[in-house]
Design a protein around this motif. Sequence first.
Motif, mmCIF file in Angstrom:
data_model
loop_
_atom_site.group_PDB
_atom_site.id
_atom_site.type_symbol
_atom_site.label_atom_id
_atom_site.label_comp_id
_atom_site.label_asym_id
_atom_site.label_seq_id
_atom_site.Cartn_x
_atom_site.Cartn_y
_atom_site.Cartn_z
ATOM 1 N N LEU A 1 33.576 90.205 48.853
ATOM 2 C CA LEU A 1 33.463 90.086 50.297
ATOM 3 C C LEU A 1 32.492 91.168 50.741
ATOM 4 O O LEU A 1 32.647 92.338 50.387
ATOM 5 N N ILE A 2 31.491 90.777 51.515
ATOM 6 C CA ILE A 2 30.392 91.670 51.865
ATOM 7 C C ILE A 2 30.444 92.041 53.342
ATOM 8 O O ILE A 2 30.548 91.171 54.203
ATOM 9 N N CYS A 3 30.352 93.344 53.616
ATOM 10 C CA CYS A 3 30.154 93.836 54.979
ATOM 11 C C CYS A 3 28.709 94.311 55.048
ATOM 12 O O CYS A 3 28.354 95.331 54.445
ATOM 13 N N HIS A 4 27.874 93.567 55.765
ATOM 14 C CA HIS A 4 26.459 93.913 55.850
ATOM 15 C C HIS A 4 26.239 95.146 56.723
ATOM 16 O O HIS A 4 25.310 95.913 56.478
ATOM 17 N N PHE A 5 27.081 95.355 57.716
ATOM 18 C CA PHE A 5 26.931 96.503 58.606
ATOM 19 C C PHE A 5 27.124 97.818 57.846
ATOM 20 O O PHE A 5 26.332 98.744 57.966
ATOM 21 N N ASP A 6 28.195 97.900 57.061
ATOM 22 C CA ASP A 6 28.488 99.119 56.298
ATOM 23 C C ASP A 6 27.855 99.118 54.914
ATOM 24 O O ASP A 6 27.958 100.107 54.192
ATOM 25 N N ARG A 7 27.249 97.991 54.542
ATOM 26 C CA ARG A 7 26.631 97.827 53.218
ATOM 27 C C ARG A 7 27.638 98.096 52.103
ATOM 28 O O ARG A 7 27.395 98.871 51.185
#
Length: 65
Positions: A29-35
């Motif tokens: 699962l990817i959080c692009h904001f927090d990388r």
Amino acid sequence: MAFDTKLMEILACPVCKGKLDYDKAAQELICHFDRLAYSIEKDIPVLLENEAREINANQSTEQDG
């Protein structure tokens, strides 16, 4: 049994509480904001900041939700 993508409606990044994207190929699962990339182990998302993998801004991830 596979990861239930219906969970994506209620799951959020534990750091910023933002949207997560499902990377089916990497089982993350990817959080692009927090990388950050959170692994999915035995069909269970591991949403612990200290267990997350940092991703580069240039690193591309395939999203399949």
